[in-house]
Design an enzyme around this catalytic site. Structure first.
Site, PDB file in Angstrom:
ATOM      1  N   GLY A 133       2.694 -17.256   2.143  1.00 45.63           N
ATOM      2  CA  GLY A 133       2.365 -17.956   3.391  1.00 45.63           C
ATOM      3  C   GLY A 133       2.156 -19.444   3.161  1.00 45.63           C
ATOM      4  O   GLY A 133       2.623 -20.277   3.942  1.00 45.63           O
ATOM      5  N   CYS A 165      -3.443  -4.520   5.268  1.00 40.02           N
ATOM      6  CA  CYS A 165      -4.040  -5.867   5.228  1.00 40.02           C
ATOM      7  C   CYS A 165      -5.515  -5.835   5.582  1.00 40.02           C
ATOM      8  O   CYS A 165      -6.314  -6.595   5.053  1.00 40.02           O
ATOM      9  CB  CYS A 165      -3.298  -6.783   6.187  1.00 40.02           C
ATOM     10  N   GLU A 206       0.387 -14.325   9.378  1.00 38.28           N
ATOM     11  CA  GLU A 206      -0.508 -13.155   9.301  1.00 38.28           C
ATOM     12  C   GLU A 206      -0.593 -12.787   7.829  1.00 38.28           C
ATOM     13  O   GLU A 206       0.350 -12.220   7.276  1.00 38.28           O
ATOM     14  CB  GLU A 206       0.077 -11.980  10.094  1.00 38.28           C
ATOM     15  N   GLY A 231       2.719 -11.485   5.557  1.00 37.55           N
ATOM     16  CA  GLY A 231       2.860 -11.192   4.130  1.00 37.55           C
ATOM     17  C   GLY A 231       1.704 -11.758   3.351  1.00 37.55           C
ATOM     18  O   GLY A 231       0.612 -11.973   3.887  1.00 37.55           O
ATOM     19  N   GLY A 232       1.947 -12.029   2.083  1.00 37.36           N
ATOM     20  CA  GLY A 232       0.880 -12.438   1.174  1.00 37.36           C
ATOM     21  C   GLY A 232       0.488 -13.906   1.353  1.00 37.36           C
ATOM     22  O   GLY A 232       1.263 -14.721   1.857  1.00 37.36           O
ATOM     23  N   ILE A 233      -0.700 -14.229   0.892  1.00 38.50           N
ATOM     24  CA  ILE A 233      -1.274 -15.556   1.099  1.00 38.50           C
ATOM     25  C   ILE A 233      -0.458 -16.643   0.369  1.00 38.50           C
ATOM     26  O   ILE A 233      -0.230 -17.720   0.922  1.00 38.50           O
ATOM     27  CB  ILE A 233      -2.754 -15.533   0.668  1.00 38.50           C
TER      28      ILE A 233
HETATM   29  N1  LIG Z   1      -2.417  -9.973   8.525  1.00 32.30           N
HETATM   30  C1  LIG Z   1      -1.609  -8.975   8.809  1.00 32.30           C
HETATM   31  O1  LIG Z   1      -1.513  -8.527   9.937  1.00 32.30           O
HETATM   32  C2  LIG Z   1      -0.793  -8.337   7.712  1.00 32.30           C
HETATM   33  C3  LIG Z   1      -0.044  -7.187   8.005  1.00 32.30           C
HETATM   34  C4  LIG Z   1       0.699  -6.600   6.994  1.00 32.30           C
HETATM   35  C5  LIG Z   1       0.698  -7.142   5.713  1.00 32.30           C
HETATM   36  N2  LIG Z   1      -0.040  -8.255   5.465  1.00 32.30           N
HETATM   37  C6  LIG Z   1      -0.083  -8.810   4.102  1.00 32.30           C
HETATM   38  O2  LIG Z   1       1.184  -8.721   3.487  1.00 32.30           O
HETATM   39  C7  LIG Z   1       1.054  -8.636   2.064  1.00 32.30           C
HETATM   40  C8  LIG Z   1       1.924  -7.524   1.541  1.00 32.30           C
HETATM   41  O3  LIG Z   1       3.235  -7.718   1.921  1.00 32.30           O
HETATM   42  P1  LIG Z   1       4.380  -8.250   0.928  1.00 32.30           P
HETATM   43  O4  LIG Z   1       4.054  -7.876  -0.476  1.00 32.30           O
HETATM   44  O5  LIG Z   1       5.676  -7.841   1.528  1.00 32.30           O
HETATM   45  O6  LIG Z   1       4.185  -9.821   1.060  1.00 32.30           O
HETATM   46  P2  LIG Z   1       5.130 -10.959   0.478  1.00 32.30           P
HETATM   47  O7  LIG Z   1       4.472 -12.254   0.810  1.00 32.30           O
HETATM   48  O8  LIG Z   1       5.499 -10.701  -0.926  1.00 32.30           O
HETATM   49  O9  LIG Z   1       6.491 -10.791   1.308  1.00 32.30           O
HETATM   50  C9  LIG Z   1       6.509 -10.824   2.708  1.00 32.30           C
HETATM   51  C10 LIG Z   1       7.882 -11.268   3.167  1.00 32.30           C
HETATM   52  O10 LIG Z   1       8.095 -12.605   2.750  1.00 32.30           O
HETATM   53  C11 LIG Z   1       9.336 -12.713   2.093  1.00 32.30           C
HETATM   54  N3  LIG Z   1       9.282 -13.831   1.151  1.00 32.30           N
HETATM   55  C12 LIG Z   1       8.968 -13.799  -0.170  1.00 32.30           C
HETATM   56  N4  LIG Z   1       9.078 -15.044  -0.695  1.00 32.30           N
HETATM   57  C13 LIG Z   1       9.440 -15.871   0.306  1.00 32.30           C
HETATM   58  C14 LIG Z   1       9.698 -17.268   0.393  1.00 32.30           C
HETATM   59  N5  LIG Z   1       9.617 -18.060  -0.666  1.00 32.30           N
HETATM   60  N6  LIG Z   1      10.042 -17.792   1.590  1.00 32.30           N
HETATM   61  C15 LIG Z   1      10.120 -17.003   2.679  1.00 32.30           C
HETATM   62  N7  LIG Z   1       9.905 -15.660   2.665  1.00 32.30           N
HETATM   63  C16 LIG Z   1       9.565 -15.105   1.482  1.00 32.30           C
HETATM   64  C17 LIG Z   1       9.541 -11.357   1.468  1.00 32.30           C
HETATM   65  O11 LIG Z   1      10.892 -11.133   1.159  1.00 32.30           O
HETATM   66  C18 LIG Z   1       9.027 -10.446   2.578  1.00 32.30           C
HETATM   67  O12 LIG Z   1      10.010 -10.251   3.558  1.00 32.30           O
HETATM   68  C19 LIG Z   1      -0.425  -8.375   1.823  1.00 32.30           C
HETATM   69  O13 LIG Z   1      -1.051  -9.547   1.389  1.00 32.30           O
HETATM   70  C20 LIG Z   1      -0.942  -7.971   3.211  1.00 32.30           C
HETATM   71  O14 LIG Z   1      -2.310  -8.211   3.389  1.00 32.30           O
HETATM   72  C21 LIG Z   1      -0.772  -8.865   6.425  1.00 32.30           C
HETATM   73  C1  LIG Z   2      -1.971  -4.961  10.940  1.00 28.80           C
HETATM   74  N1  LIG Z   2      -1.911  -3.590  10.394  1.00 28.80           N
HETATM   75  C2  LIG Z   2      -3.265  -3.057  10.301  1.00 28.80           C
HETATM   76  C3  LIG Z   2      -1.137  -2.746  11.272  1.00 28.80           C
HETATM   77  C4  LIG Z   2      -1.225  -3.574   9.120  1.00 28.80           C
HETATM   78  C5  LIG Z   2      -1.788  -4.369   8.069  1.00 28.80           C
HETATM   79  O1  LIG Z   2      -1.341  -4.276   6.935  1.00 28.80           O
END
Ligand SMILES: NC(=O)c1ccc[n+]([C@@H]2O[C@H](COP(=O)([O-])OP(=O)(O)OC[C@H]3O[C@@H](n4cnc5c(N)ncnc54)[C@H](O)[C@@H]3O)[C@@H](O)[C@H]2O)c1
Ligand SMILES: C[N+](C)(C)CC=O
Length: 491
Positions: free
Chosen positions: A234, A285, A251, A229-231
């Site tokens: 994370g 991502c 990730e 998910g998002g930075i």
């Molecule tokens: N590096 C990779 O392989 C990869 C792949 C896909 C997406 N991403 C990243 O994911 C992001 C987009 O996804 P998103 O908007 O769902 O991210 P997000 O961080 O908002 O949410 C991801 C997950 O975390 C949960 N979450 C939210 N707050 C939380 C907390 N306080 N504690 C625990 N869990 C919590 C959400 O409910 C969701 O299930 C982008 O930054 C993208 O680059 C990375």
């Molecule tokens: C890791 N990938 C490329 C499949 C999804 C990223 O958002």
């Protein structure tokens, strides 16, 4: 009346204890496509306790690795059997084109198959002990209870990257899909049950991050948290996980440079630059959202890009003519709109896009036009921050040294690409990019056999490949004295 998408805990399909629900929306038209149970901390604690008890009973971890592998092969076969339905659900839930969802399902079955095959391939290692009359060996064991937290952009693909290796290694798991895209994860949990995975091994909790996800990160009963998910989320998880020093795999996001030298196959580079950034409306991502073009071809390249961007067909993911669907939500589109305003204020030149489409048939969806900014510089926020939408920033460069320095000038380090017919040069640049994946004369490929993950703030750890399995294991050194006798230290 729509049936409720339920949670799966201890082998039972149940609604949230509070009976709360959430409407799941199709981002193409905002129609309600499902109602999902909305779990909270209590539901999460129940699921964690079940996963803990099941792991501690020891049967699953003691199941021969090849038997766990066979179950994963079965799951792969069931995913293939139901791939049409799964792809349909993924497109309904995310808006991505059906052809893309179908491709995801093929990849997902492959991921299960890859880890099925890997499950029994590492039987440990005999160590040449330096001590007389002893035997020394190293074995791999599961970490224990693993909590898997997932994003909305590739709901089932990202789930498969975690579920398959976690089970192959013998962990018990609690899975939490994004609250806005649970449909395919629910369906695959049904397939996992059908395949015969014992109850309590896989548990599914639906609900928001601030309650369900946070409870997972906080719980002292969880041994490992694997998050995509998002930075910022994370970072919060990393800090919460410190409570019991659980292992973490993160990730996170990226702002990925796509470097085009003048001596590349330019028509291919133009075509793939579009794919790099606009695929899935830029919600990837590893999207190539930051294009670096060598000075002498800059104007030609931009002109070609613009010609092609004008022709991108936005629409319903189920329409075969659609090349890109909507963004996932109004919040995500608002974020893109905010960044486009920032880009203008920063002095970047908006040359195409920069707004919502005028086409009335798209008015109910969260659409945003493919957008390009030129005259960008590395200090701009639109260049440095992950926008996660269809926005391309373009910078110029004039030397190899300069472009390496520009491309590495970022907190992220997920992926990048280099385009050149001079392979020695491309390899030289690739070797100096601080990123987990570098593509040469291509953009986007990923597959089960190769590790995926980020340098710097793009994450910690790796998914896929052999390392993707190792993330879910602990190493144990077992030392045996084969001729025990007193040491007489304390006489
Ligand atoms: N590096 C990779 O392989 C990869 C792949 C896909 C997406 N991403 C990243 O994911 C992001 C987009 O996804 P998103 O908007 O769902 O991210 P997000 O961080 O908002 O949410 C991801 C997950 O975390 C949960 N979450 C939210 N707050 C939380 C907390 N306080 N504690 C625990 N869990 C919590 C959400 O409910 C969701 O299930 C982008 O930054 C993208 O680059 C990375
Ligand atoms: C890791 N990938 C490329 C499949 C999804 C990223 O958002």
């Amino acid at each position: 009346m729509m049936s409720i998408q339920k949670m799966y805990i201890d082998g039972k399909w149940i609604e949230a204890e509070s009976r709360a629900t959430r409407e799941i929306i199709n981002p193409y038209n905002q129609k309600v496509i499902a109602t999902a149970s909305e779990g909270n901390e209590n539901d999460t604690h129940t699921a964690i306790q079940v996963a803990r008890k099941t792991f501690d009973q020891g049967n699953w971890a003691a199941t021969p690795a090849n038997e766990r592998g066979k179950l994963l092969y079965k799951i792969a076969a069931l995913i293939e059997r139901d791939q049409k339905e799964l792809a349909r659900l993924e497109t309904l839930d995310t808006g991505k084109t059906l052809i893309e969802s179908e491709g995801d399902m093929v990849d997902i079955a492959e991921v299960f198959r890859y880890f099925a095959g890997l499950a029994d391939k590492d039987g440990g290692e005999i160590i040449e002990s330096p001590i007389l009359n002893s035997m020394s060996r190293v074995v791999r064991e599961p970490v224990g209870v693993a909590a898997l937290i997932l994003p909305w952009n590739y709901p089932l693909l990202q789930a498969s990257w975690k579920i398959a290796p976690a089970l192959a290694a013998g962990n018990t798991i609690i899975v939490k899909p994004s609250e806005i895209t649970p449909l395919t994860t629910v369906k695959v949990t049904e397939l996992i049950e059908e395949a015969g995975v014992p109850k309590g091994v896989v548990n599914l909790v639906l609900g928001p991050g601030h309650s369900v996800g946070q409870a997972m990160a906080d719980s002292p009963l969880v041994d490992l948290i694997s998050f995509t998910g998002g930075i910022e989320t994370g970072k919060g998880i990393m800090s919460s996980a410190s409570g019991n020093l659980k292992k973490i795999a993160l990730e996170l996001g990226g702002k990925n440079p796509n470097i085009v030298f003048a001596d590349s196959d330019l028509d291919t580079a133009v075509d793939q630059a579009l794919n790099a950034v606009y695929f899935h409306a830029g919600q990837v991502c590893s999207a190539g959202a930051r294009l670096l073009i060598e000075d002498k071809i800059h104007d030609w390249f931009v002109e070609k890009l613009v010609e092609r961007v004008k022709r991108i067909k936005l629409g319903d993911g189920f329409d075969e003519l659609t090349q890109s669907g909507p963004m996932i939500s109004s919040e995500q589109r608002d974020k893109v709109e905010k960044y486009v305003e920032i880009g203008k204020e920063e002095g970047a030149k908006l040359i195409i896009g920069g707004g919502r489409p005028e086409d009335a048939s798209l008015a109910d969806g969260f659409f945003y036009l493919p957008t390009i900014f030129t005259e960008c510089t590395a200090d701009m926020r639109i260049v440095q921050e992950e926008i996660f939408g269809p926005v391309l920033t373009i910078e110029r460069f004039s030397s190899e040294e300069e472009v390496i320095s520009l491309a590495n000038d970022t907190i992220y380090g997920l992926a990048g690409a280099v385009w050149s017919k001079d392979i020695l040069k491309a390899e030289r640049v690739a070797s100096q990019l601080r990123m987990g994946t570098v593509w040469i004369n291509d953009f986007h490929p990923y597959f089960a056999q190769a590790p995926w993950g980020g340098y710097k703030q793009s994450g910690i750890g790796r998914e896929l490949g052999k390392t993707g399995l190792e993330e879910f294991t602990e190493l144990k050194h077992i030392y045996q004295n084969t001729k025990p006798e007193p040491v007489n230290w304390f006489k």
